[in-house]
Write a protein that holds these residues in place. Structure first.
Motif, PDB file in Angstrom:
ATOM      1  N   ALA A  39       0.860  -1.198   0.000  1.00 55.91           N
ATOM      2  CA  ALA A  39       0.000   0.000   0.000  1.00 55.91           C
ATOM      3  C   ALA A  39       0.891   1.240   0.000  1.00 55.91           C
ATOM      4  CB  ALA A  39      -0.945  -0.026   1.207  1.00 55.91           C
ATOM      5  N   CYS A  40       0.390   2.337   0.604  1.00 51.63           N
ATOM      6  CA  CYS A  40       1.083   3.630   0.483  1.00 51.63           C
ATOM      7  C   CYS A  40       2.505   3.595   1.017  1.00 51.63           C
ATOM      8  CB  CYS A  40       0.282   4.747   1.140  1.00 51.63           C
ATOM      9  SG  CYS A  40      -1.074   4.222   2.184  1.00 51.63           S
ATOM     10  N   CYS A  41       2.797   2.782   2.054  1.00 46.88           N
ATOM     11  CA  CYS A  41       4.171   2.695   2.568  1.00 46.88           C
ATOM     12  C   CYS A  41       5.145   2.279   1.464  1.00 46.88           C
ATOM     13  CB  CYS A  41       4.250   1.686   3.705  1.00 46.88           C
ATOM     14  SG  CYS A  41       3.868   2.397   5.306  1.00 46.88           S
ATOM     15  N   THR A  59      -0.534  -2.036   4.149  1.00 46.68           N
ATOM     16  CA  THR A  59      -1.627  -2.701   4.847  1.00 46.68           C
ATOM     17  C   THR A  59      -1.678  -4.183   4.454  1.00 46.68           C
ATOM     18  OG1 THR A  59      -2.765  -0.637   4.374  1.00 46.68           O
ATOM     19  CG2 THR A  59      -4.070  -2.370   5.402  1.00 46.68           C
ATOM     20  N   GLY A  97       5.915   0.469   8.910  1.00 46.36           N
ATOM     21  CA  GLY A  97       4.712   1.282   9.059  1.00 46.36           C
ATOM     22  C   GLY A  97       3.684   0.710  10.012  1.00 46.36           C
ATOM     23  N   ALA A  98       2.744   1.592  10.390  1.00 47.12           N
ATOM     24  CA  ALA A  98       1.724   1.233  11.381  1.00 47.12           C
ATOM     25  C   ALA A  98       0.846   0.085  10.899  1.00 47.12           C
ATOM     26  CB  ALA A  98       0.873   2.462  11.686  1.00 47.12           C
ATOM     27  N   CYS A  99       0.514   0.063   9.608  1.00 52.04           N
ATOM     28  CA  CYS A  99      -0.378  -0.993   9.102  1.00 52.04           C
ATOM     29  C   CYS A  99       0.269  -2.358   9.231  1.00 52.04           C
ATOM     30  CB  CYS A  99      -0.718  -0.744   7.631  1.00 52.04           C
ATOM     31  SG  CYS A  99      -1.954   0.514   7.393  1.00 52.04           S
ATOM     32  N   PRO A 127      -4.407   2.503  10.787  1.00 54.32           N
ATOM     33  CA  PRO A 127      -5.731   3.118  10.850  1.00 54.32           C
ATOM     34  C   PRO A 127      -6.858   2.142  10.481  1.00 54.32           C
ATOM     35  CG  PRO A 127      -4.408   4.052   9.058  1.00 54.32           C
ATOM     36  CD  PRO A 127      -3.522   3.119   9.795  1.00 54.32           C
ATOM     37  N   PHE A 128      -6.500   0.989   9.932  1.00 56.23           N
ATOM     38  CA  PHE A 128      -7.529   0.020   9.509  1.00 56.23           C
ATOM     39  C   PHE A 128      -7.646  -1.157  10.470  1.00 56.23           C
ATOM     40  CE2 PHE A 128      -5.211   1.755   5.830  1.00 56.23           C
ATOM     41  CZ  PHE A 128      -6.173   2.667   5.425  1.00 56.23           C
ATOM     42  N   GLY A 174       5.422   4.623  12.142  1.00 59.30           N
ATOM     43  CA  GLY A 174       5.108   5.766  11.276  1.00 59.30           C
ATOM     44  C   GLY A 174       3.996   5.443  10.306  1.00 59.30           C
ATOM     45  N   PRO A 189       3.083   7.360   6.817  1.00 55.43           N
ATOM     46  CA  PRO A 189       4.085   6.321   6.566  1.00 55.43           C
ATOM     47  C   PRO A 189       5.410   6.683   7.216  1.00 55.43           C
ATOM     48  CG  PRO A 189       4.020   7.809   4.706  1.00 55.43           C
ATOM     49  CD  PRO A 189       3.015   8.330   5.695  1.00 55.43           C
TER      50      PRO A 189
END
Ligand code: SF4
Length: 216
Positions: A45-47, A84, A110-112, A118-119, A141, A143
């Motif tokens: 994903a975005c990361c 994610t 990253g957090a995901c 966030p999900f 982070g 990201p």
């Protein structure tokens, strides 16, 4: 070769210092591996965009020997989980991890990847890749910046530096067990739980069905 590798703790006579080097097998072994931890080429994903930026010319993680991203798990040393992790993807990720040869490492970016991010409460998201794979380094982070990713990769190199041939898992006796690939049905299932799931579903079918009262 780094200065550290050249300092084994023995005095080398000055007349031999240009021709003789003494070090330990662990230091040589780890020195070679720390500068060739090739990541597997994939992003979730975005990361992954930050990961791509880290590989590009401005940050350039080839300075650390990690520039050769491999599209095949059989040629990769490190799985960089960037993004994610969905329930649909986790069977494929575990299968790819199993296909990587030892020694292999997992970096959760990253957090995901580390906890769902966030999900976390989402019906389709795994709350952390470490529920399935052994993670060596976590990078916080959302990201993480390229600098944070570089810091995580340097942390992985330090971890490699401190490993010893005597106790790393890939040189222990016996076969290394594969991680069971989760099965995606109505939800994720661990194949190791199948006997229990079967037992529970049999119990459900044997339970007497309550008669439904007829409406007046
Ligand atoms: S941690 Fe943030 S940037 Fe990274 S994949 Fe999740 S939402 Fe995207």
């Amino acid at each position: 070769m780094t200065e550290d590798v050249n300092k084994p703790g023995y005095e080398i006579p000055p007349e031999l210092s240009n021709t003789v080097k003494i070090t330990t097998l662990d230091r040589i072994y780890n020195w070679g591996r720390r500068y060739s931890a090739w990541p597997m080429m994939f992003g979730l994903a975005c990361c992954a965009i930050e990961m791509i930026a880290t590989a590009a010319s401005r940050f350039d993680f080839s300075r650390f020997g990690m520039e050769i991203m491999r599209p095949s798990p059989r040629q990769a040393d490190m799985m960089l989980v960037s993004g994610t992790v969905t329930k649909k993807m986790i069977p494929q990720i575990v299968r790819l991890y199993n296909q990587m040869p030892e020694p292999k490492y997992v970096v959760s970016m990253g957090a995901c990847a580390s906890g769902g991010g966030p999900f976390k409460e989402g019906y389709n998201v795994v709350s952390g890749i470490d529920k399935f794979l052994p993670v060596d380094v976590y990078i916080p982070g959302c990201p993480p910046t390229p600098q944070a990713l570089l810091h995580g990769l340097i942390t992985l190199q330090e971890m490699i530096d401190n490993q010893s041939i005597k106790n790393v898992r890939w040189y222990q006796k016996g076969d290394l067990e594969e991680i069971p690939v989760p099965v995606l049905g109505p939800d994720l299932m661990d194949p190791r739980d199948f006997p229990k799931i079967k037992e529970l579903s049999l119990m459900k079918t044997e339970e007497p069905v309550e008669p439904v009262a007829e409406e007046a």
